[in-house]
Design an enzyme around this catalytic site. Structure first.
Site, PDB file in Angstrom:
ATOM      1  N   HIS A   1      -4.651  13.848 -10.376  1.00  0.00           N
ATOM      2  CA  HIS A   1      -4.670  12.531 -10.594  1.00  0.00           C
ATOM      3  C   HIS A   1      -3.924  12.081 -11.714  1.00  0.00           C
ATOM      4  O   HIS A   1      -3.740  10.819 -11.808  1.00  0.00           O
ATOM      5  CB  HIS A   1      -6.204  11.946 -10.892  1.00  0.00           C
ATOM      6  CG  HIS A   1      -7.137  11.995  -9.611  1.00  0.00           C
ATOM      7  ND1 HIS A   1      -7.181  11.183  -8.723  1.00  0.00           N
ATOM      8  CD2 HIS A   1      -8.045  12.945  -9.090  1.00  0.00           C
ATOM      9  CE1 HIS A   1      -8.022  11.273  -7.897  1.00  0.00           C
ATOM     10  NE2 HIS A   1      -8.409  12.554  -7.891  1.00  0.00           N
TER      11      HIS A   1
ATOM     12  N   ARG B   1      13.711  -5.442  -1.045  1.00  0.00           N
ATOM     13  CA  ARG B   1      14.084  -4.903  -2.195  1.00  0.00           C
ATOM     14  C   ARG B   1      13.344  -3.929  -2.945  1.00  0.00           C
ATOM     15  O   ARG B   1      13.748  -2.679  -3.466  1.00  0.00           O
ATOM     16  CB  ARG B   1      14.353  -5.965  -3.178  1.00  0.00           C
ATOM     17  CG  ARG B   1      15.163  -5.757  -4.478  1.00  0.00           C
ATOM     18  CD  ARG B   1      15.780  -6.919  -5.059  1.00  0.00           C
ATOM     19  NE  ARG B   1      14.919  -7.867  -5.534  1.00  0.00           N
ATOM     20  CZ  ARG B   1      14.881  -9.167  -5.303  1.00  0.00           C
ATOM     21  NH1 ARG B   1      15.981  -9.509  -4.197  1.00  0.00           N
ATOM     22  NH2 ARG B   1      14.061  -9.972  -5.528  1.00  0.00           N
TER      23      ARG B   1
ATOM     24  N   ASN C   1      -2.134  12.821  -4.676  1.00  0.00           N
ATOM     25  CA  ASN C   1      -3.309  12.790  -5.552  1.00  0.00           C
ATOM     26  C   ASN C   1      -3.888  14.088  -5.320  1.00  0.00           C
ATOM     27  O   ASN C   1      -4.132  14.907  -6.381  1.00  0.00           O
ATOM     28  CB  ASN C   1      -4.390  11.818  -5.512  1.00  0.00           C
ATOM     29  CG  ASN C   1      -4.259  10.739  -6.828  1.00  0.00           C
ATOM     30  OD1 ASN C   1      -3.273  10.838  -7.600  1.00  0.00           O
ATOM     31  ND2 ASN C   1      -4.810   9.287  -6.467  1.00  0.00           N
TER      32      ASN C   1
ATOM     33  N   GLU D   1      -4.224   2.164  -4.882  1.00  0.00           N
ATOM     34  CA  GLU D   1      -2.789   2.282  -4.693  1.00  0.00           C
ATOM     35  C   GLU D   1      -2.098   0.921  -3.909  1.00  0.00           C
ATOM     36  O   GLU D   1      -1.155   1.063  -3.552  1.00  0.00           O
ATOM     37  CB  GLU D   1      -2.419   3.648  -3.982  1.00  0.00           C
ATOM     38  CG  GLU D   1      -2.787   3.624  -2.454  1.00  0.00           C
ATOM     39  CD  GLU D   1      -4.183   4.142  -2.165  1.00  0.00           C
ATOM     40  OE1 GLU D   1      -4.460   4.586  -0.989  1.00  0.00           O
ATOM     41  OE2 GLU D   1      -5.119   4.416  -2.953  1.00  0.00           O
TER      42      GLU D   1
ATOM     43  N   ARG E   1      10.488 -11.869  -9.951  1.00  0.00           N
ATOM     44  CA  ARG E   1      10.851 -12.842 -11.045  1.00  0.00           C
ATOM     45  C   ARG E   1       9.644 -12.903 -11.868  1.00  0.00           C
ATOM     46  O   ARG E   1       8.713 -12.310 -11.881  1.00  0.00           O
ATOM     47  CB  ARG E   1      11.067 -14.389 -10.505  1.00  0.00           C
ATOM     48  CG  ARG E   1      12.273 -14.361  -9.444  1.00  0.00           C
ATOM     49  CD  ARG E   1      11.892 -15.689  -8.652  1.00  0.00           C
ATOM     50  NE  ARG E   1      10.751 -15.848  -8.131  1.00  0.00           N
ATOM     51  CZ  ARG E   1      10.119 -16.960  -7.439  1.00  0.00           C
ATOM     52  NH1 ARG E   1      11.091 -17.926  -7.346  1.00  0.00           N
ATOM     53  NH2 ARG E   1       9.157 -17.035  -7.054  1.00  0.00           N
TER      54      ARG E   1
ATOM     55  N   ASP F   1       1.018  -1.122   0.065  1.00  0.00           N
ATOM     56  CA  ASP F   1      -0.151  -0.007  -0.148  1.00  0.00           C
ATOM     57  C   ASP F   1       0.811   1.267   0.059  1.00  0.00           C
ATOM     58  O   ASP F   1       1.842   1.246   0.718  1.00  0.00           O
ATOM     59  CB  ASP F   1      -0.860  -0.082   1.362  1.00  0.00           C
ATOM     60  CG  ASP F   1      -1.931   1.023   1.175  1.00  0.00           C
ATOM     61  OD1 ASP F   1      -2.044   1.834   0.220  1.00  0.00           O
ATOM     62  OD2 ASP F   1      -2.900   1.205   2.097  1.00  0.00           O
TER      63      ASP F   1
ATOM     64  N   ASP G   1      -1.413   9.077 -11.733  1.00  0.00           N
ATOM     65  CA  ASP G   1      -1.317   7.820 -12.628  1.00  0.00           C
ATOM     66  C   ASP G   1       0.204   7.637 -13.146  1.00  0.00           C
ATOM     67  O   ASP G   1       0.576   6.384 -13.152  1.00  0.00           O
ATOM     68  CB  ASP G   1      -2.337   8.171 -13.884  1.00  0.00           C
ATOM     69  CG  ASP G   1      -3.649   8.003 -13.242  1.00  0.00           C
ATOM     70  OD1 ASP G   1      -4.066   7.469 -12.374  1.00  0.00           O
ATOM     71  OD2 ASP G   1      -4.434   8.440 -14.187  1.00  0.00           O
TER      72      ASP G   1
END
Length: 470
Positions: free
Chosen positions: A364, A414, A359, A394, A383, A351, A368
């Site tokens: 917006h 990562r 936003n 989101e 992978r 999240d 995006d």
């Protein structure tokens, strides 16, 4: 079937053709010769028959005696029940001049009572299969034994009728190639689909067909450009064919006839159809194949459109990830696979932190752009076998097949580091990530809930961090 027809008919290629018909019709097909001996095998597995016969072919004496008795008494068609309780529709193949053999069609073992509606379904599928199989065999018999090709058009019509009634792209491709190999006894048959400015070989059948799969030819290649510069088919020499990528290893006789048909519809280029036959088709054969190519173009255009719509229905347009609707189906498949093979599965719930504020502050459109970039970063950190989904505005869910808890935590960290180090416009973007690994008592809902709750705890503890579910 007449012995001399069997001598000229490749059982292998016939089986592939028959199996394709079975998949298209969702019904089992089985062929016997005129003496009541099995010629092909069951196209679709019937567990009961496999258990009795230790494989696909009918070798059980009770079954064979039943079939032969049935065949001896059969006039044209009959609906009956085999000794094992399976409902069958049996057809006599051939015409008043030549007896070719017998065809059995079944829906498989019944788990519910075989009522009037199921009987009508079996009759309808068996009739469609009979029309197609009988026309193709009759055409082969006439061509091989009498040297004539008048019935070829009938078999092409029957195949085309089926082809334009199905919408699954893989079934259309299989039907096109397998039927042409059988009807024209082709050394090679292939279908290429237009992908942007290239033709990609989507299906190829024949002795060397496996060498062509996935090969791409530029529309501006001199040979391909010539094919699409006209409506009529193009005749190629073996040397011209070998200039195409992937074709050079193919063994093509200098006496073979090589024909490439451009596949057009009102919407433009769909692809191309290629066939290599050991002898000339003649003008009638080429004209009949042109009719077939026209049907193939329409069928491929329809199936490609349906495939694209299905793909769009399960894909998020902004990120290219799976959408929430497709996530449930994918999780079911992955958990079943994990249970079968005994490997771990972990999922991450991601999240973005304070994204609503981003936003509201920057608009917006800017939001995006961030979502697309975040999706790219996530994709670069996982992978190709991992599965990414946009769960909500989101929110993202990542499925990590074959990944235990420790390695899932490494992937999550990562992703956090990559987000922190990326120069997003306006301000830095961070995320809270919850990680959950499949337990024995987990369901899809409980696994998702645990990862969601872990994500909530990551936010509660200060955001921009990973929390491991208990």
């Amino acid at each position: 079937m007449a012995n001399n027809l069997l001598l000229t008919l490749s059982v292998r290629y016939w089986q592939e053709f028959q199996d394709t018909l079975s998949k298209v019709m969702d019904a089992n097909i089985y062929i016997f010769d005129a003496q009541g001996n099995p010629f092909s095998q069951f196209s679709l597995p019937i567990e009961l028959c496999q258990a009795i016969n230790k494989g696909k072919a009918v070798i059980n004496s009770t079954c064979l005696d039943f079939y032969r008795t049935t065949f001896n008494q059969l006039k044209d068609k009959e609906l009956l029940t085999c000794p094992r309780g399976i409902k069958l529709c049996v057809y006599r193949l051939g015409n008043y001049m030549q007896h070719l053999g017998y065809m059995i069609v079944t829906l498989g073992p019944e788990t519910t009572p075989f009522d009037r509606e199921k009987e009508m379904i079996l009759n309808a599928k068996a009739y469609n299969a009979y029309r197609t199989v009988n026309e193709v065999l009759s055409a082969l018999l006439e061509k091989n034994l009498l040297g004539l090709q008048r019935l070829e058009l009938n078999s092409i019509y029957e195949i085309s009728r089926l082809m334009t009634s199905i919408t699954e792209l893989d079934k259309v491709l299989d039907l096109i190639t397998n039927s042409l190999v059988i009807i024209y006894q082709a050394d090679l048959c292939f279908v290429g689909l237009r992908i942007g400015d290239k033709i990609r070989i989507a299906q190829a059948k024949g002795e060397s067909g496996h060498l062509l799969g996935g090969k791409e030819w530029a529309l501006l290649h001199p040979v391909i450009e010539r094919v699409f510069s006209q409506i009529e088919p193009s005749m190629l020499t073996a040397d011209e064919l070998r200039t195409l990528t992937g074709v050079s290893p193919l063994e093509v006789s200098s006496h073979s006839e090589i024909i490439l048909y451009p596949l057009w519809t009102a919407l433009g280029i769909v692809g191309l159809l290629g066939i290599v036959v050991p002898m000339s088709l003649g003008e009638n054969g080429k004209r009949n194949l042109q009719i077939y190519a026209n049907f193939a173009a329409v069928a491929l255009a329809n199936a490609t459109l349906v495939s694209r719509l299905e793909e769009e229905a399960k894909t998020d347009f902004l990120t290219g990830f799976l959408n929430k609707r497709a996530l449930g189906f994918t999780l079911v498949e992955e958990l079943q696979r994990a249970a079968t093979y005994g490997y771990p599965v972990s999922i991450m719930f991601i999240d973005l932190d304070d994204f609503k504020y981003y936003n509201d502050t920057f608009g917006h459109l800017a939001g995006d752009v961030v979502l697309q970039k975040v999706a790219e970063i996530i994709k670069s950190c996982i992978r190709v076998t991992d599965i990414a989904c946009r769960y909500g505005g989101e929110e993202f869910v990542i499925i990590l097949p074959g990944t235990d808890n420790d390695n899932a935590l490494k992937v999550a960290k990562r992703i956090l580091n990559s987000l922190e180090n990326h120069p997003f416009p306006h301000r830095q973007i961070t995320a809270s990530i919850g990680v959950a690994t499949l337990r024995e008592d987990d369901t899809i809902d409980s696994l998702l809930r645990r990862s969601d709750e872990a994500c909530y705890m990551a936010k509660k503890l200060g955001k921009n961090r990973v929390y491991n579910a208990t």
